[in-house]
Design an enzyme around this catalytic site. Sequence first.
Site, PDB file in Angstrom:
ATOM      1  NE  ARG A 102      -3.912   0.624   1.864  1.00 14.24           N
ATOM      2  CZ  ARG A 102      -5.156   0.786   2.328  1.00 14.24           C
ATOM      3  NH1 ARG A 102      -5.380   1.600   3.333  1.00 14.24           N
ATOM      4  NH2 ARG A 102      -6.163   0.139   1.800  1.00 14.24           N
ATOM      5  CG  HIS A 129      -8.344   0.041  -2.982  1.00 13.04           C
ATOM      6  ND1 HIS A 129      -7.576  -1.051  -2.630  1.00 13.04           N
ATOM      7  CD2 HIS A 129      -9.036   0.394  -1.861  1.00 13.04           C
ATOM      8  CE1 HIS A 129      -7.789  -1.336  -1.359  1.00 13.04           C
ATOM      9  NE2 HIS A 129      -8.665  -0.488  -0.872  1.00 13.04           N
ATOM     10  CD  GLN A 132     -13.164  -1.719  -0.896  1.00 12.32           C
ATOM     11  OE1 GLN A 132     -12.380  -1.656   0.052  1.00 12.32           O
ATOM     12  NE2 GLN A 132     -14.410  -2.146  -0.746  1.00 12.32           N
ATOM     13  CG  ASP A 224     -13.500   6.585  -1.542  1.00 11.09           C
ATOM     14  OD1 ASP A 224     -13.453   6.456  -0.303  1.00 11.09           O
ATOM     15  OD2 ASP A 224     -12.463   6.588  -2.261  1.00 11.09           O
ATOM     16  CB  CYS A 264     -14.285   1.493  -0.402  1.00  8.24           C
ATOM     17  SG  CYS A 264     -13.803   3.230  -0.334  1.00  8.24           S
ATOM     18  NE  ARG A 292     -10.805  -5.314   0.435  1.00  7.57           N
ATOM     19  CZ  ARG A 292     -10.035  -4.288   0.773  1.00  7.57           C
ATOM     20  NH1 ARG A 292     -10.580  -3.191   1.250  1.00  7.57           N
ATOM     21  NH2 ARG A 292      -8.704  -4.332   0.611  1.00  7.57           N
TER      22      ARG A 292
HETATM   23  N1   CP Z   1     -11.449   0.029   2.122  1.00  5.75           N
HETATM   24  C1   CP Z   1     -10.194  -0.065   2.580  1.00  5.75           C
HETATM   25  O1   CP Z   1      -9.262  -0.389   1.850  1.00  5.75           O
HETATM   26  O2   CP Z   1     -10.067   0.218   3.888  1.00  5.75           O
HETATM   27  P1   CP Z   1      -8.684   0.452   4.648  1.00  5.75           P
HETATM   28  O3   CP Z   1      -8.096   1.727   4.095  1.00  5.75           O
HETATM   29  O4   CP Z   1      -9.069   0.573   6.096  1.00  5.75           O
HETATM   30  O5   CP Z   1      -7.779  -0.713   4.387  1.00  5.75           O
HETATM   31  N1  NVA Z   2      -9.886   6.806  -1.844  1.00  5.06           N
HETATM   32  C1  NVA Z   2      -9.552   6.360  -0.512  1.00  5.06           C
HETATM   33  C2  NVA Z   2      -9.804   4.894  -0.386  1.00  5.06           C
HETATM   34  C3  NVA Z   2      -9.546   4.325   0.985  1.00  5.06           C
HETATM   35  C4  NVA Z   2      -9.807   2.847   1.046  1.00  5.06           C
HETATM   36  C5  NVA Z   2      -8.102   6.697  -0.209  1.00  5.06           C
HETATM   37  O1  NVA Z   2      -7.254   6.479  -1.078  1.00  5.06           O
HETATM   38  O2  NVA Z   2      -7.824   7.209   0.878  1.00  5.06           O
END
Ligand code: CP
Ligand code: NVA
Length: 314
Positions: A102, A129, A132, A224, A264, A292
């Site tokens: 990540r 992502h 997700q 989101d 999400c 998930r």
């Molecule tokens: N939706 C999602 O990826 O959540 P987190 O950022 O908590 O991992």
């Molecule tokens: N768009 C958000 C998604 C989090 C799961 C971010 O990148 O922070």
Amino acid sequence: MLKKDLVSIRDLNVRDLGGIFTLAGKVKKQPHKFNQALKGKTLALVFEKPSNRTQVSFQVGMYQLGGNSIYLGPEGLGLGVRESTKDAAKTLSRYVDGIVLRTFSHKTILEMAGSASVPLINGLSDLLHPCQIISDLFTIKEKFGKFKRITLVYVGDGNNICHSLLYGCSKVGLNLNIATPRIYSPSPGILQESKSFAKKSKTNLVLFEEACDAVKGADIVYTDVWTSMGREKEAAQRKRYFKNFQLNKKLLSFAKRKCLIMHCLPAHHGEEITDGVMESPNSIVFDQAENRLHVQKAILMQLLLKVKSERLKA
Ligand code: CP
Ligand code: NVA
């Protein structure tokens, strides 16, 4: 058959996605049958941003499959600072059987995937992502039993979630409406590619600048956060641009009465979604969060059980 890495839904075909959904369904139904599937395997989680769902579901998933996981947070590897991403990837490949990354720049994902000899899973970048959205497609299939003639409306920022939805919906044949303020529209390149996938799957893909126009006829409305991780300095400006893009009772009065609500998570209550909508009987946000776990277990089995013939070449 999945490739070595899971970087983007763009690289998957409908059969790959179908294979993940089928296995995830089995894992969800009879988890005990898979409790030794990844015995002796270790997954490294390299996270440069915070996480609840992604981190916890991957770590619990590995444990439930009989394997092990190691979390390396923002203070951990120091990618590109303490050592190059390339060297970190090659080193990790000598220890572990898979890596979830990540990070901020999508280039870091590509660099890590290119240098690691073990599977690299994109656990979120500024651009995409995929985990997700693969999981969300599984949730939608569970709820509707199909993708054809279902319309998902995404309301909000043209961000990583929106981009992966573009790839995912256009591949599986789920109609997609996207409503964003013009300056926050999705990447033109991803849009163009998704339009060609949509043409192939005979799916509608339409962009809107008014949320109330986009949600007409929606079976699902998805949103989101307005300010993604790493963009915190833009929060005040974003709040102004997105004020007409909130999922609230009034906006949903334009959609089908029974339309499902997806997010999400994490959610900023009172910004992109009201408490009333988030907690309404039509909200499936925690089913999404649960899935998930099941879907990632399927992804882990598919990727980590492949023969690692290239491994020691690193
Ligand atoms: N939706 C999602 O990826 O959540 P987190 O950022 O908590 O991992
Ligand atoms: N768009 C958000 C998604 C989090 C799961 C971010 O990148 O922070």
